[in-house]
Design a protein around this motif. Structure first.
Motif, PDB file in Angstrom:
ATOM      1  N   ARG A 277       0.829  -1.204   0.000  1.00 33.74           N
ATOM      2  CA  ARG A 277       0.000   0.000   0.000  1.00 33.74           C
ATOM      3  C   ARG A 277       0.867   1.260   0.000  1.00 33.74           C
ATOM      4  NH1 ARG A 277      -5.215  -0.080   2.182  1.00 33.74           N
ATOM      5  NH2 ARG A 277      -4.631  -1.748   3.593  1.00 33.74           N
ATOM      6  N   GLY A 278       2.041   1.152   0.631  1.00 32.09           N
ATOM      7  CA  GLY A 278       2.946   2.289   0.717  1.00 32.09           C
ATOM      8  C   GLY A 278       3.399   2.826  -0.633  1.00 32.09           C
ATOM      9  N   MET A 279       3.198   2.041  -1.694  1.00 28.75           N
ATOM     10  CA  MET A 279       3.606   2.504  -3.028  1.00 28.75           C
ATOM     11  C   MET A 279       2.708   3.638  -3.531  1.00 28.75           C
ATOM     12  SD  MET A 279       6.239   0.721  -3.614  1.00 28.75           S
ATOM     13  CE  MET A 279       6.538   1.308  -5.271  1.00 28.75           C
ATOM     14  N   GLN A 280       1.534   3.744  -2.938  1.00 21.89           N
ATOM     15  CA  GLN A 280       0.572   4.843  -3.196  1.00 21.89           C
ATOM     16  C   GLN A 280      -0.171   4.781  -4.531  1.00 21.89           C
ATOM     17  OE1 GLN A 280       2.344   8.669  -2.355  1.00 21.89           O
ATOM     18  NE2 GLN A 280       2.591   8.168  -0.192  1.00 21.89           N
ATOM     19  N   ASN A 281       0.466   4.324  -5.596  1.00 22.89           N
ATOM     20  CA  ASN A 281      -0.262   4.164  -6.853  1.00 22.89           C
ATOM     21  C   ASN A 281       0.487   3.219  -7.774  1.00 22.89           C
ATOM     22  OD1 ASN A 281       1.669   5.671  -8.472  1.00 22.89           O
ATOM     23  ND2 ASN A 281       0.838   7.514  -7.481  1.00 22.89           N
ATOM     24  N   GLY A 282      -0.160   2.864  -8.886  1.00 21.54           N
ATOM     25  CA  GLY A 282       0.423   1.895  -9.811  1.00 21.54           C
ATOM     26  C   GLY A 282       1.673   2.427 -10.513  1.00 21.54           C
TER      27      GLY A 282
ATOM     28  N   ILE B  35      11.687  -2.764   3.578  1.00 21.64           N
ATOM     29  CA  ILE B  35      11.891  -1.313   3.558  1.00 21.64           C
ATOM     30  C   ILE B  35      10.542  -0.685   3.884  1.00 21.64           C
ATOM     31  CG2 ILE B  35      12.507   0.699   2.166  1.00 21.64           C
ATOM     32  CD1 ILE B  35      14.241  -1.178   0.431  1.00 21.64           C
ATOM     33  N   ASN B  36      10.492   0.006   5.019  1.00 20.36           N
ATOM     34  CA  ASN B  36       9.220   0.564   5.461  1.00 20.36           C
ATOM     35  C   ASN B  36       9.515   1.738   6.384  1.00 20.36           C
ATOM     36  OD1 ASN B  36       6.534   0.881   6.712  1.00 20.36           O
ATOM     37  ND2 ASN B  36       6.118  -1.092   5.713  1.00 20.36           N
ATOM     38  N   LYS B  37       8.691   2.783   6.307  1.00 22.71           N
ATOM     39  CA  LYS B  37       8.997   3.934   7.164  1.00 22.71           C
ATOM     40  C   LYS B  37       8.468   3.741   8.581  1.00 22.71           C
ATOM     41  CE  LYS B  37       5.157   6.773   5.527  1.00 22.71           C
ATOM     42  NZ  LYS B  37       4.779   7.918   4.706  1.00 22.71           N
TER      43      LYS B  37
ATOM     44  N   ASN C 288       3.986   4.235  -9.382  1.00 25.05           N
ATOM     45  CA  ASN C 288       5.185   4.130  -8.555  1.00 25.05           C
ATOM     46  C   ASN C 288       5.813   2.735  -8.592  1.00 25.05           C
ATOM     47  OD1 ASN C 288       5.107   6.795  -7.797  1.00 25.05           O
ATOM     48  ND2 ASN C 288       3.845   6.405  -5.978  1.00 25.05           N
ATOM     49  N   PHE C 289       5.026   1.741  -9.058  1.00 26.40           N
ATOM     50  CA  PHE C 289       5.614   0.396  -9.183  1.00 26.40           C
ATOM     51  C   PHE C 289       6.736   0.371 -10.217  1.00 26.40           C
ATOM     52  CE2 PHE C 289       3.794  -3.180  -6.777  1.00 26.40           C
ATOM     53  CZ  PHE C 289       2.897  -2.486  -5.998  1.00 26.40           C
TER      54      PHE C 289
ATOM     55  N   ASP D   5      11.859   6.132   4.188  1.00 25.65           N
ATOM     56  CA  ASP D   5      10.833   6.482   3.216  1.00 25.65           C
ATOM     57  C   ASP D   5      11.192   5.785   1.894  1.00 25.65           C
ATOM     58  OD1 ASP D   5       9.228   7.597   1.281  1.00 25.65           O
ATOM     59  OD2 ASP D   5       9.337   9.630   2.110  1.00 25.65           O
ATOM     60  N   LEU D   6      10.277   4.954   1.418  1.00 26.93           N
ATOM     61  CA  LEU D   6      10.618   4.158   0.237  1.00 26.93           C
ATOM     62  C   LEU D   6      10.907   5.041  -0.975  1.00 26.93           C
ATOM     63  CD1 LEU D   6       8.142   3.701  -2.104  1.00 26.93           C
ATOM     64  CD2 LEU D   6       7.058   2.732  -0.092  1.00 26.93           C
ATOM     65  N   PHE D   7      10.294   6.240  -1.002  1.00 24.60           N
ATOM     66  CA  PHE D   7      10.500   7.096  -2.176  1.00 24.60           C
ATOM     67  C   PHE D   7      11.909   7.670  -2.222  1.00 24.60           C
ATOM     68  CE2 PHE D   7       5.923   6.896  -1.589  1.00 24.60           C
ATOM     69  CZ  PHE D   7       5.556   6.478  -2.858  1.00 24.60           C
ATOM     70  N   GLU D   8      12.603   7.610  -1.076  1.00 25.18           N
ATOM     71  CA  GLU D   8      14.021   7.969  -1.085  1.00 25.18           C
ATOM     72  C   GLU D   8      14.876   6.706  -1.222  1.00 25.18           C
ATOM     73  OE1 GLU D   8      14.764  10.191   2.489  1.00 25.18           O
ATOM     74  OE2 GLU D   8      13.219  11.665   1.964  1.00 25.18           O
ATOM     75  N   ALA D   9      14.460   5.653  -0.520  1.00 23.25           N
ATOM     76  CA  ALA D   9      15.301   4.455  -0.443  1.00 23.25           C
ATOM     77  C   ALA D   9      15.349   3.689  -1.766  1.00 23.25           C
ATOM     78  CB  ALA D   9      14.801   3.540   0.666  1.00 23.25           C
TER      79      ALA D   9
END
Lengths: 313, 249
Positions: A202-207, A278-280, A209-210, A297-301
């Motif tokens: 769910r942390g991916m926020q949208n498709g 990997i999870n905030k 971002n996959f 934060d996965l968007f940085e990691a």
């Protein structure tokens, strides 16, 4: 004892799961025949004949089996299988569909999704989403068993030279017709048998971002999976779901990104050799099963991971 | 058309499962029980078919101990019209459940039978397919969409590679997957009304079915637990550990 293994394939190539099921058959012991049921599936039969430990390959090549409809396969396998002591198939969506029909037609119980063979009539299987492991014994004369492929190391796919025998048994139950299918096209390895899996939640926020995960996966030759939450939210299609009711995976490396780690998800991946999370949220249950946890934060990691991997791969 | 829905009483989805210390099974004493989540989806689908005018009557059946009536009442509160309780305190395995349901199908003659694809206790994923085989019906397993058209039902199925649609002659069996629908909650007035809806009670013997199990459970154990590993400080350390310690990349 004589064991009939039902091959899993797509009419052109033999799926690796079949080699895992043959391994389960070897653990039971006895002669192993493989049934290839499909349409224009000669190449599959040839591949099955090369698998280690196979005695004979039976081929039922007919349009009735082209789409693996459970009604037709059920009748065929019950007919061909009634002379065997065991009938085994992979616990994928094809095997799960037709095998209970086989069992019912033969008036025997089915043992689903076995992880281990204790003896010719006793098997170990998960219940309650893997929260309990049951050892069950069958009293039936024919054991109908579905096998969790990831729980058995595959036999060699080369080296064997089994005889190939054509069957002219045509079973068309006339109850169902294939209409269409929408199969995901991907150059990545098959999720269920990939050596490395990168999954998003769910942390991916949208498709969209996959795509980040796909880039990381492609660097490592990995498959991409997802949690139920990501599938339910519509980020990615259902065939990517890893978990109790999705695909069971056990790769060498499983990287869970933005996945909290619901018990149903853990049921699908906790046999992986190495798990990375990997999870905030440092309280996320996924960290309790992870060998390596990164609270970030996965968007940085994830972009950093891509850069670091480029250096070493 | 008449729709038959089978529902099962199982441990609540949110309850932490514990194996009994004597390894004979899972501890269900004083544990919250509920309708199997896949069965909730089956009930919801039947109710939606009725709301669309496709289904005329919904009969809900459950096999199990007296307390299974709670799950039948829940289904009645959600919109089923009447219930059938096949009461037994014995363990009923998938093949025997399918035989009991076959007997109910022969009495009720539904055009469509909807079941959950699996129950979250035994995780067998068998009963619907077995029922279809025993009654000579087609099956749409792991359904994500169900469309009735004339004397056929089109079922879109969740399969390993994606989605596959099959057309089945009616009567047929459908088993539900997670994304078929999102079940509603029962409203209080409907819960009250459900108490007055008819509920028939019968035994396996009344249906002429031998439910002696074919499989015996020798033991039930807790799974091998995984140890939590280490936390890494940053991505560079993670990649270093994967390459040099775990040696998996």
């Amino acid at each position: 004892m004589s064991i009939l293994v039902i091959a899993e394939h797509d009419n052109s190539s033999l799926k690796q799961a079949t080699l895992n099921v043959v391994a389960a058959a070897k653990a039971i012991g006895g002669d192993i025949d493989v049934l290839v049921a499909g349409e224009n599936c000669g190449a599959v039969a040839e591949a099955a004949a090369k698998a280690e430990g196979v005695n004979k390959v039976l081929v039922a090549d007919n349009a009735a089996y082209g789409h693996f409809l459970g009604e037709n396969l059920g009748e065929l396998v019950a007919e061909v299988g009634k002379g065997y002591s065991h009938i085994l198939a992979a616990a994928g969506t094809v095997g799960k569909d037709f095998m209970p029909r086989v069992a019912a037609l033969l008036d025997v119980a089915q043992v689903s999704d076995i992880m281990r063979v204790e003896s010719e009539d006793t098997f170990v299987r998960p219940i309650y989403a893997g929260n309990a492991i049951a050892t069950v014994k069958s009293s039936d004369s024919i054991k109908v068993v579905t096998v969790r492929p990831t729980a058995f190391d595959p036999v060699a796919g080369e080296g064997g030279s089994a005889a190939v025998e054509q069957l002219d048994v045509v079973k068309d139950a006339g109850l169902s017709q294939f209409v269409n299918e929408e199969l995901a096209k991907s150059d990545r390895p098959d999720l269920a048998s990939a050596g490395i899996v990168v999954s998003g939640g769910r942390g991916m926020q949208n498709g969209d971002n996959f795509k980040m995960l796909e880039q990381v996966a492609d660097l490592m030759g990995a498959a991409v999976g997802a949690s139920r939450a990501a599938v339910d939210a519509g980020f990615v299609p259902n065939d990517m779901q890893v978990g109790q009711t999705g695909k069971i995976v056990a790769p060498q490396l499983y990287i869970a990104v933005g996945i909290s780690g619901a018990i149903q998800h853990l049921a699908g991946m906790s046999d992986s050799k190495v798990i990375v999370a990997i999870n905030k949220d440092e309280e996320a249950p996924i960290f309790q099963v992870a060998d390596y946890g990164l609270v970030a934060d996965l968007f940085e990691a994830v972009p950093q991971l891509e850069e670091e991997l480029k250096k070493v791969m | 058309m008449k729709v038959l829905v089978a529902v099962k009483r199982v441990i609540d989805y949110n309850v932490k499962v514990r194996v009994k210390p004597d390894n004979t099974g899972v501890d269900l004493a004083n544990v919250k029980m509920a309708m199997n989540p896949f069965c909730e989806i089956a009930v919801e689908e039947a109710v939606r078919l009725k709301e669309k005018g496709v289904a005329s009557e919904i009969v809900v059946v459950s096999i199990g101990p007296k307390a299974s009536q709670e799950q039948i009442r829940t289904a009645l509160a959600l919109g089923a019209d009447r219930g059938i309780h096949v009461e037994t305190d014995e363990e009923v395995q998938s093949l025997e459940a399918a035989k009991l349901l076959k007997a109910v199908v022969e009495k009720e003659e539904p055009k469509l039978v909807i079941l959950g694809k699996q129950s979250i206790d035994s995780d067998n994923n068998q009963t619907g397919q077995m029922l279809a085989a025993l009654t000579g019906m087609g099956q749409g397993t792991f359904a994500s969409e169900v469309v009735v058209e004339g004397d056929k039902v089109n079922v879109t199925r969740e399969v390993d590679g994606g989605l596959m649609t099959v057309a089945l002659n009616l009567p047929a069996v459908v088993t539900t997957d997670l994304r078929l629908n999102e079940p509603r909650y029962a409203s209080l007035p409907n819960i009250m009304k459900a108490k007055k809806k008819p509920l028939d009670n019968m035994s396996p013997a009344d249906l002429g079915v031998d439910i002696a199990p074919r499989l015996s459970t020798l033991k039930v154990e807790a799974p091998a637990s995984r140890q939590a590993g280490v936390k890494v400080a940053d991505v560079a350390e993670l990649v270093d550990k994967l390459k040099n310690e775990a040696k998996v990349i």
